[in-house]
Scaffold this motif. Structure first.
Motif, PDB file in Angstrom:
ATOM      1  N   LEU A   1      36.412  39.389  42.507  1.00  0.00           N
ATOM      2  CA  LEU A   1      36.851  40.307  43.552  1.00  0.00           C
ATOM      3  C   LEU A   1      37.829  39.627  44.495  1.00  0.00           C
ATOM      4  N   ALA A   2      37.535  38.368  44.845  1.00  0.00           N
ATOM      5  CA  ALA A   2      38.442  37.629  45.724  1.00  0.00           C
ATOM      6  C   ALA A   2      39.796  37.440  45.049  1.00  0.00           C
ATOM      7  N   GLY A   3      39.797  37.169  43.738  1.00  0.00           N
ATOM      8  CA  GLY A   3      41.047  37.005  43.016  1.00  0.00           C
ATOM      9  C   GLY A   3      41.870  38.285  42.984  1.00  0.00           C
ATOM     10  N   VAL A   4      41.206  39.436  42.802  1.00  0.00           N
ATOM     11  CA  VAL A   4      41.906  40.722  42.798  1.00  0.00           C
ATOM     12  C   VAL A   4      42.509  41.008  44.172  1.00  0.00           C
ATOM     13  N   LEU A   5      41.742  40.762  45.210  1.00  0.00           N
ATOM     14  CA  LEU A   5      42.253  40.986  46.572  1.00  0.00           C
ATOM     15  C   LEU A   5      43.448  40.088  46.861  1.00  0.00           C
ATOM     16  N   LEU A   6      43.382  38.848  46.393  1.00  0.00           N
ATOM     17  CA  LEU A   6      44.500  37.930  46.587  1.00  0.00           C
ATOM     18  C   LEU A   6      45.745  38.430  45.866  1.00  0.00           C
ATOM     19  N   ALA A   7      45.573  38.975  44.661  1.00  0.00           N
ATOM     20  CA  ALA A   7      46.708  39.519  43.914  1.00  0.00           C
ATOM     21  C   ALA A   7      47.311  40.723  44.635  1.00  0.00           C
ATOM     22  N   VAL A   8      46.467  41.585  45.194  1.00  0.00           N
ATOM     23  CA  VAL A   8      46.952  42.748  45.941  1.00  0.00           C
ATOM     24  C   VAL A   8      47.758  42.292  47.159  1.00  0.00           C
ATOM     25  N   VAL A   9      47.224  41.311  47.875  1.00  0.00           N
ATOM     26  CA  VAL A   9      47.929  40.793  49.056  1.00  0.00           C
ATOM     27  C   VAL A   9      49.281  40.211  48.650  1.00  0.00           C
ATOM     28  N   ALA A  10      49.326  39.509  47.513  1.00  0.00           N
ATOM     29  CA  ALA A  10      50.584  38.920  47.042  1.00  0.00           C
ATOM     30  C   ALA A  10      51.622  39.994  46.744  1.00  0.00           C
ATOM     31  N   VAL A  11      51.202  41.091  46.093  1.00  0.00           N
ATOM     32  CA  VAL A  11      52.149  42.163  45.777  1.00  0.00           C
ATOM     33  C   VAL A  11      52.620  42.858  47.047  1.00  0.00           C
ATOM     34  N   VAL A  12      51.703  43.083  47.980  1.00  0.00           N
ATOM     35  CA  VAL A  12      52.081  43.698  49.252  1.00  0.00           C
ATOM     36  C   VAL A  12      53.083  42.812  49.979  1.00  0.00           C
ATOM     37  N   GLY A  13      52.845  41.502  49.954  1.00  0.00           N
ATOM     38  CA  GLY A  13      53.800  40.583  50.562  1.00  0.00           C
ATOM     39  C   GLY A  13      55.152  40.634  49.878  1.00  0.00           C
ATOM     40  N   LEU A  14      55.144  40.817  48.547  1.00  0.00           N
ATOM     41  CA  LEU A  14      56.389  40.901  47.793  1.00  0.00           C
ATOM     42  C   LEU A  14      57.206  42.121  48.190  1.00  0.00           C
ATOM     43  N   THR A  15      56.526  43.219  48.558  1.00  0.00           N
ATOM     44  CA  THR A  15      57.260  44.432  48.958  1.00  0.00           C
ATOM     45  C   THR A  15      58.056  44.218  50.240  1.00  0.00           C
TER      46      THR A  15
ATOM     47  N   CYS B   1      45.431  50.594  41.368  1.00  0.00           N
ATOM     48  CA  CYS B   1      45.319  49.752  40.167  1.00  0.00           C
ATOM     49  C   CYS B   1      44.179  48.747  40.317  1.00  0.00           C
ATOM     50  N   ALA B   2      44.044  48.169  41.508  1.00  0.00           N
ATOM     51  CA  ALA B   2      42.981  47.185  41.746  1.00  0.00           C
ATOM     52  C   ALA B   2      41.611  47.836  41.621  1.00  0.00           C
ATOM     53  N   VAL B   3      41.459  49.018  42.206  1.00  0.00           N
ATOM     54  CA  VAL B   3      40.182  49.731  42.114  1.00  0.00           C
ATOM     55  C   VAL B   3      39.888  50.101  40.668  1.00  0.00           C
ATOM     56  N   THR B   4      40.919  50.580  39.948  1.00  0.00           N
ATOM     57  CA  THR B   4      40.743  50.933  38.533  1.00  0.00           C
ATOM     58  C   THR B   4      40.302  49.726  37.716  1.00  0.00           C
ATOM     59  N   HIS B   5      40.948  48.592  37.948  1.00  0.00           N
ATOM     60  CA  HIS B   5      40.588  47.367  37.217  1.00  0.00           C
ATOM     61  C   HIS B   5      39.136  46.978  37.481  1.00  0.00           C
ATOM     62  N   LEU B   6      38.712  47.017  38.745  1.00  0.00           N
ATOM     63  CA  LEU B   6      37.340  46.616  39.080  1.00  0.00           C
ATOM     64  C   LEU B   6      36.324  47.574  38.476  1.00  0.00           C
ATOM     65  N   LEU B   7      36.612  48.882  38.538  1.00  0.00           N
ATOM     66  CA  LEU B   7      35.676  49.862  37.982  1.00  0.00           C
ATOM     67  C   LEU B   7      35.562  49.729  36.470  1.00  0.00           C
TER      68      LEU B   7
END
Length: 597
Positions: free
Chosen positions: A7-21, A166-172
């Motif tokens: 879960l921490a890894g997924v959240l980190l990936a989401v933060v990275a993409v948001v930062g990229l935007t 996408c993150a929620v879909t992946h986790l579910l």
């Protein structure tokens, strides 16, 4: 990786993409990120259908259209909130998923792919030709987009929302495929008959896989329609179905990260070749064939093979107690199974003719006879694989007529097969855990959300499976692929899997086939240990030493006819059995076999 670190890894990936935007202050690049999210949603659901359930589909463009046009019509013809319309589009797509799953009960493999392809073509023609409703090539304009407050989402906010989705879909989906339902889907891909024999409701599992793929693809279509505020038939092409399938196969079908890897690589390629559509189509065809023949595990398959040598093997718990399940009715008496005048005909061939017998609780029964006597046919009729042509079979006082194999398993009947039917690609532990499928109480949504009840059921199932592996002396091999084991050990895995169904009656179809004398003797001791737990056994076997040493009751078939039954000593000295099973020389009278032979 445990669930919290993941879960921490997924959240980190989401933060990275948001930062990229924030770094990409350009609508073109933001649009590429948005489309990556859209295609990932399609691929993630498709991976459940293709990678886990093994159901090939070429109709995803039709499901994409279902979501896109549902949200388009709901927002242009009603005052419904765009957020509610998005949710309803997912539901409508799920309904279409059920509709295209209906043929999967009757057709498989390439025939199923053709049926789904036909569905996609019908939808494409429908939205192209029915201009009064879908607008045809002109399309539907004025689709209301998602908004925050009273302002429509900006391109950057669309990327944020899609990435979060996408993150929620992946986790579910990780929750779903990592437990009870994931194992059930993988078993379908390996062997549907074996899957139903351990209690998996095959058709229901297929429908679940189709619905998951339909919902995610429908949401993706709805997002594209709302973000563009426009949709027309040009979006719904066969090319889209091929592209979605390619995302899964190229990334790695059956891998949780395969859809992500495939999406990132292929969307970048797609954007790079946007000016040359002919080159795009050629490359997609080439990559599809390449993924199917040269790289069947996809990119993730290659990466897993490279890093496998560095991966630590999972540790096994110490102090596992070998233990077999003891049925609640182990001390009951009376008939457990009643077979009454059962016949089976395949045209002119009759492997069973008016066969009747009764099995007592707590006894070891043997069903013997020469090759072609109808023994395996009888086992298949008792377990629901075949329907009898005449007669009745009652188990625990309940008529089994018309009962599917998974329902008979749930009643308390486990079995092994004459020819091994293991799920070879799964680990030994997962094979045995699959046997416990029908005894697990966590449903679809509890598994999807990883509720505490689902986690407790998974832990209980793992504990039971380890106890059974200890019972059959396979605990050190728990994490080895079942198909990599020697034949004799694979027989034990199948026995442990049958015991995991928690049977009252265990049916063994030639369990000693292929075993050497020492392994056969060890099997006999193991079966006696199982019988002492109160589990009744019906065994089809050719090893007479094994039959006579452990059986309480023996039934003899010859060309589909019961010719004798009784205690082992009586059967050994029965002249008709000796003549039919062992044979005599021409003109010689059969002589009784000495006791204990």
């Amino acid at each position: 990786m445990n669930r919290y670190s993941h879960l921490a890894g997924v959240l980190l990936a989401v933060v990275a993409v948001v930062g990229l935007t924030f770094a990409l202050n350009n609508d073109y690049y933001l649009r590429i990120l948005f489309m990556m999210g859209v295609y990932y949603l399609c691929a993630a659901g498709m991976n459940v259908l293709v990678g886990y359930a093994g159901q090939k589909s070429l109709g995803q463009a039709g499901l994409f259209a279902a979501g896109a046009y549902a949200v388009a019509l709901l927002t242009t013809r009603t005052e419904m909130s765009p957020w509610i319309a998005l949710a309803l589009a997912a539901v409508i797509s799920g309904v279409f998923g059920v509709l295209i799953a209906l043929p999967s009960l009757r057709v498989k493999g390439p025939y199923l792919a053709m049926v789904t392809l036909a569905f996609g073509i019908v939808v494409e023609k429908l939205v192209s030709e029915w201009t009064e409703v879908f607008g045809g090539a002109q399309g539907v304009y004025g689709i209301r987009p998602l908004s925050w407050g009273e302002n429509p989402l900006s391109t950057q906010q669309w990327v944020w929302f899609t990435v979060a989705l996408c993150a929620v879909t992946h986790l579910l989906l990780r929750n779903l495929v990592g437990g009870r339902f994931g194992r059930a889907l993988l078993s379908l891909q390996a062997d549907e008959i074996a899957s139903s024999s351990v209690g998996v409701r095959v058709y229901r599992a297929k429908v679940i896989a189709f619905v998951v793929a339909a919902v995610t693809c429908g949401i993706a279509g709805a997002l594209v329609a709302q973000q563009n505020q426009y949709i027309n038939s040009d979006f719904i092409t066969f090319h889209l179905s091929i592209f979605i399938l390619l995302l899964v196969l190229f990334g790695g079908a059956g891998s949780q990260y395969g859809p992500l890897v495939g999406t990132v690589i292929l969307v970048v390629i797609d954007v790079s070749l946007a000016r040359w559509p002919a080159a795009q189509h050629f490359l997609y065809g080439f990559l599809l064939l390449f993924a199917l023949y040269a790289m069947p595990g996809g990119v993730m398959g290659l990466l897993n093979a490279v890093f496998a040598r560095f991966r630590k093997k999972p540790e096994l718990p110490s102090g596992v107690e070998p233990r077999a399940y003891r049925p609640a009715s182990a001390d009951a008496t009376g008939d457990l199974l009643v077979v009454d005048n059962v016949s089976k005909a395949f045209g002119g061939v009759k492997p069973a003719q008016d066969v009747s017998f009764r099995l007592q609780r707590g006894h070891v029964h043997a069903l013997i006879g020469p090759n072609g006597a109808g023994k395996s046919t009888m086992i298949n009729m008792v377990t629901g694989v075949l329907d009898p042509s005449a007669g009745t079979i009652c188990f625990l006082g309940q008529n089994l007529a018309g009962q599917p194999a998974h329902a008979i398993c749930q009643l308390g009947m486990g079995r092994t097969f004459q020819n091994l039917r293991l799920f070879a690609e799964l680990s030994v532990l997962d094979n045995v855990k699959l046997g416990h499928h029908t005894r697990m109480r966590n449903g679809f949504f509890a598994s999807l959300l990883a509720l505490p009840a689902a986690r407790r059921e998974e832990a209980r199932t793992t504990e039971r499976a380890l106890q059974l592996l200890a019972l059959v002396d396979l605990l050190p091999l728990a994490h080895a692929p079942a198909g990599s084991l020697p034949y004799g050990l694979q027989r034990r895995v199948e026995l442990a899997r049958a015991l995991a169904t928690e049977p009252q009656l265990l049916l063994l179809d030639e369990p000693a086939a292929g075993l050497n004398p020492q392994e056969t003797a060890e099997l006999g001791q193991l079966l006696l240990k199982i019988a002492r737990c109160g589990i009744s056994i019906l065994m089809v076997e050719h090893h007479m030493d094994l039959v006579m040493s452990i059986s309480d009751h023996v039934i003899v078939l010859d060309y589909g006819i019961k010719i004798a039954e009784g205690k082992p000593g009586e059967i050994q000295n029965n002249p008709r059995v000796i003549q039919a099973y062992l044979g005599v020389e021409d003109g010689a009278e059969p002589t009784p076999a000495p006791a204990g032979a």
